[in-house]
Write a protein that holds these residues in place. Structure first.
Motif, PDB file in Angstrom:
ATOM      1  N   ASP A   1      -1.498  -9.243   1.702  1.00 17.71           N
ATOM      2  CA  ASP A   1      -2.968  -8.450   1.098  1.00 17.71           C
ATOM      3  C   ASP A   1      -1.941  -7.926  -0.349  1.00 17.71           C
ATOM      4  N   ASP A   2      -1.182  -8.743  -1.090  1.00 15.91           N
ATOM      5  CA  ASP A   2      -0.657  -7.636  -2.150  1.00 15.91           C
ATOM      6  C   ASP A   2      -0.499  -9.284  -2.974  1.00 15.91           C
TER       7      ASP A   2
ATOM      8  N   ASN B   1      -5.852  -4.942  -1.264  1.00 19.88           N
ATOM      9  CA  ASN B   1      -6.924  -5.616   0.116  1.00 19.88           C
ATOM     10  C   ASN B   1      -6.970  -7.459  -0.174  1.00 19.88           C
TER      11      ASN B   1
ATOM     12  N   PRO C   1      -5.476  -9.397  -2.449  1.00 21.12           N
ATOM     13  CA  PRO C   1      -3.789 -10.185  -3.566  1.00 21.12           C
ATOM     14  C   PRO C   1      -3.762 -11.048  -4.652  1.00 21.12           C
TER      15      PRO C   1
ATOM     16  N   PHE D   1      -3.183  -5.714   8.029  1.00 21.81           N
ATOM     17  CA  PHE D   1      -1.805  -5.936   7.240  1.00 21.81           C
ATOM     18  C   PHE D   1      -2.086  -4.142   8.049  1.00 21.81           C
TER      19      PHE D   1
ATOM     20  N   GLN E   1      -7.570  -9.484   5.715  1.00 23.33           N
ATOM     21  CA  GLN E   1      -8.315  -9.854   4.730  1.00 23.33           C
ATOM     22  C   GLN E   1      -9.069  -9.871   3.575  1.00 23.33           C
TER      23      GLN E   1
END
Length: 714
Positions: A152-153, A185, A187, A669, A690
């Motif tokens: 998520d990053d 959220n 990336p 996450f 995601q």
């Protein structure tokens, strides 16, 4: 006839010159003769090789002063500067070279991507052919042990450290903003094209005294040296396109690369889990100019990137969500010279400049943040012989950060000017080809807090046999807190970490196994008493923590024909009390278990490479508001299967397909809980998942000109 007469005259004249015989014998350290040594006069074609008894003899027309060189694989080169007439009956002693293939290497905490180092675990092209990486070097590095798959990053999280604890350098110069900015959220990706780099060193701890202001990890990227041929590269992708060009003239060359990405067409076809008001788009351009000197290489690297997007950010307490828009402009450039001052002295100088501007709109709040930064570096290396080297240098960081916050009709201006002055010295000692040491000392002056910090760095390696070794590393590391924190309190001290690492390395017949245990102790970590850092936060350095774990890596390119695969596993035990943590706890970016399996298989009949990557991470901590405690619960595990297929249409054209998270696993996450409970006293929550269930990518890549063969990329 005239030409023939001239040739005959020149021949007669040449043989009439007086010739001198150079002779001698070459022995090793045990007084045994060395056969097959290449012996010659530098700058001439005069020379020979030693015979069975280590003896050599040859004639030369040189008559005054010369340099005799003797070289042989596995031994240190021998150089003799003397009068030619004195080079008779020589007795030369060879020493085994530390550069022999079975020489010990200092590898604790360090992963290399390249073809020359014994410790290399990845090849440069692995960065673009690993399924799931989609051409991003960070995506490929996240398949190595010591990293966590925070999908998520998108940034590098190393051995329990936050993403800010990893610093990235290009040709030895610091990159201040290496990633595109984004929001929760969604990336991020690195700004730079992997095709411009031929060497990557990823250190997960215990790195050299040359690198400061990095708490957990450094990633070193080296741009390509002087190219061998000119070429043009074109790429057409489902998300945009790219163009590359390399031009050579004399001792000069330039490589340019440009990429445009626009997700609007893609989002129309593939549904997203975010509500975009303005789909993501970016423009990235890069150029590398090189000039070869007689004893050195000058490089000038320049990169510009622009990105822009806007979404409606979901919020559990705001039914319609809120607007979030972000526009970023970034320029980065560096100058680098690496060359030889003499037979034993090398010099490296570097200068990097960076400008980064963020314009952020969050509901009714506007934030404009501008950072200007400079890094200047001067480094000398003295090579006494192949067994002892000394590196020393100085560097200067200067940073100017300004932040304007417009809230309704009020504007709040903040910022900071500060610098870091560093100096380092490090000795590399090879007691033999089986035993090596590195000892370094670094000092840094942090102008904002008016503090001087000293950082010792030590490492050692011992060869167990021709294919395995054991090594240790220790280091003390400091890093200044982020600019948006220092602007509120310039007296905040640098954070501190100490690394202890033990490493076992086995490499033989295209197989490699690494096992590495580590312990990392944190001190003087940033603390504050508000939900996020702001002007009225009570800032301090009362935080502490630890990270301990085991990293395992296996790569096999030999056992099964046409199959190359590697397996990574990491175990992490970490806790901290830092930021606004009320108690010591495992941060929500750290996971106990991380596993990656990467495979690449070449199918000759299809002229194709099939790739697959499976990533697994155990659940991440989060605070369950309906239970007592802090970070008291964990999400389900993260799992993703990624596939790619590269089809070689001909020697210079590739058609590339990839899909991430093929099985469509619904990875979670974390959760956001409402501010107030419902009538039953329970806090409602929303899932933080995601950005998209899957990501599909199709690209066509064409290399025009030269003899470059796209088969090499597979």
């Amino acid at each position: 006839m005239k030409t023939l007469f001239t040739i005959i005259c020149l021949f007669i004249t040449s043989v009439a010159f007086a010739q001198t015989t150079i002779s001698g014998v070459i022995l090793d350290e045990e007084n045994e003769p060395v056969m097959g040594v290449n012996v010659y006069l530098e700058g001439t074609y005069d020379g020979t090789t030693t015979d069975l008894d280590g003896k050599f003899s040859f004639t030369t027309e040189e008559s005054s002063y010369g340099i005799l060189i003797a070289s042989y694989i596995g031994y240190e080169d021998y150089k003799l500067e003397a009068l030619i007439k004195e080079m008779v009956g020589l007795k030369l002693r060879f020493r085994e070279s530390r550069n022999a293939l079975n020489t010990v290497v200092l590898s604790a905490g360090s992963f290399s991507a390249g073809d020359s180092s014994k410790a290399s675990v990845l090849k440069p092209l692995d960065i673009v052919t690993t399924a799931g990486a989609v051409g991003d070097f960070v995506g490929a590095l996240q398949t190595l042990p010591g990293t966590a798959s925070n999908a998520d990053d998108g940034r590098l999280f190393v051995r329990g450290g936050s993403a800010e604890e990893t610093q990235i350098f290009i040709d030895g110069s610091r990159v201040f903003r290496p990633f595109l900015p984004t929001t929760g959220n969604i990336p991020t990706r690195g700004r730079f094209s992997p095709f411009l780099f031929d060497g990557i060193t990823f250190s997960t701890g215990g790195y050299s005294a040359e690198y400061g202001d990095a708490l957990s990890s450094v990633l070193l990227l080296n741009t390509n040296d002087f190219p061998k041929e000119e070429k043009t590269e074109l790429g057409i992708m489902t998300i945009g396109g790219n163009f590359g060009k390399t031009k050579i003239w004399g001792k000069n060359s330039i490589s340019v690369n440009a990429q445009y990405v626009n997700l609007a067409p893609y989002n129309e076809v593939i549904s997203q889990n975010n509500q975009f008001k303005k789909p993501f788009q970016s423009l990235n351009t890069e150029a590398v100019y090189r000039h070869e000197f007689d004893k050195g290489l000058f490089k000038a690297y320049s990169a510009y990137s622009y990105s822009d997007f806007a979404i409606i950010q979901e919020d559990i307490d705001v039914e319609e969500g809120f607007y979030f828009g972000l526009r970023n402009k970034n320029y980065y450039g560096n100058l680098n010279y690496n060359g030889s001052l003499s037979e034993s002295w090398n010099i490296e100088t570097g200068l990097s400049l960076a400008h980064d501007k963020n314009d952020v709109n969050i509901a009714a709040t506007k934030i404009a943040a501008v950072e200007n930064a400079l890094h200047a570096k001067f480094k000398l290396q003295k090579r006494y012989n192949n067994y002892f080297k000394l590196n020393m240098g100085v560097e200067q960081f200067l940073i100017n950060y300004k932040e304007d916050v417009l809230l309704e009709n009020d504007t709040f201006k903040n910022g900071i000017n500060h610098g870091i002055t560093g100096a380092f010295a490090e000795a590399e000692i090879f007691a033999s080809k089986d035993l090596a040491f590195k000892a370094g000392l670094r000092g840094d002056y942090y102008s904002a807090s008016d503090e001087f910090k000293v950082s010792p760095r030590l490492s050692a390696a011992v060869s167990l046999n021709n294919s395995s070794q054991f090594s240790l590393a220790y280091g003390n590391f400091y890093q200044a807190v982020q600019n948006n924190v220092q602007q509120y309190d310039k007296n905040i001290k640098p954070e501190n970490a100490q690394h202890y690492i033990a490493n076992f390395l086995f490499k033989k017949n295209d197989r490699m196994f690494r096992a590495e245990g580590y312990y990392k102790s944190y001190d003087e970590l940033l603390t504050y008493d508000t939900a996020r850092v702001q002007f009225d936060s009570d800032l301090g350095n009362g935080g502490e923590g630890y990270a301990a774990g085991l990293d395992l890596f296996w790569r096999d390119e030999r056992s099964i024909k046409n199959l190359d695969y590697w397996v990574s596993y990491s175990y992490l035990d970490t806790k901290r009390q830092f930021r606004n943590f009320p108690v010591e706890a495992t941060p929500n970016f750290a996971t106990d278990h991380n596993f990656s399996l990467v495979g690449k298989y070449w199918i000759e009949d299809w002229q194709s490479q099939i790739g697959a990557t499976f990533n697994y991470s155990s659940g991440r901590p989060f605070t369950n508001a309906n239970e007592s405690g802090f970070l008291n619960d964990r999400t389900s595990s993260f799992q993703s299967l990624n596939l790619n297929w590269a089809y070689l249409m001909d020697q210079q054209k590739i058609l590339y397909f990839s899909v991430s998270n093929v099985l469509g696993r619904d990875n979670v996450f974390g959760y956001q809980y409402s501010d107030t409970p419902d009538v039953q006293g329970q806090f409602n929550r929303r899932t933080i998942g995601q950005a998209a269930d899957r990501f599909f990518f199709v690209g066509f890549f064409w290399t025009i000109g030269g003899s470059d063969n796209q088969l090499d990329n597979l």
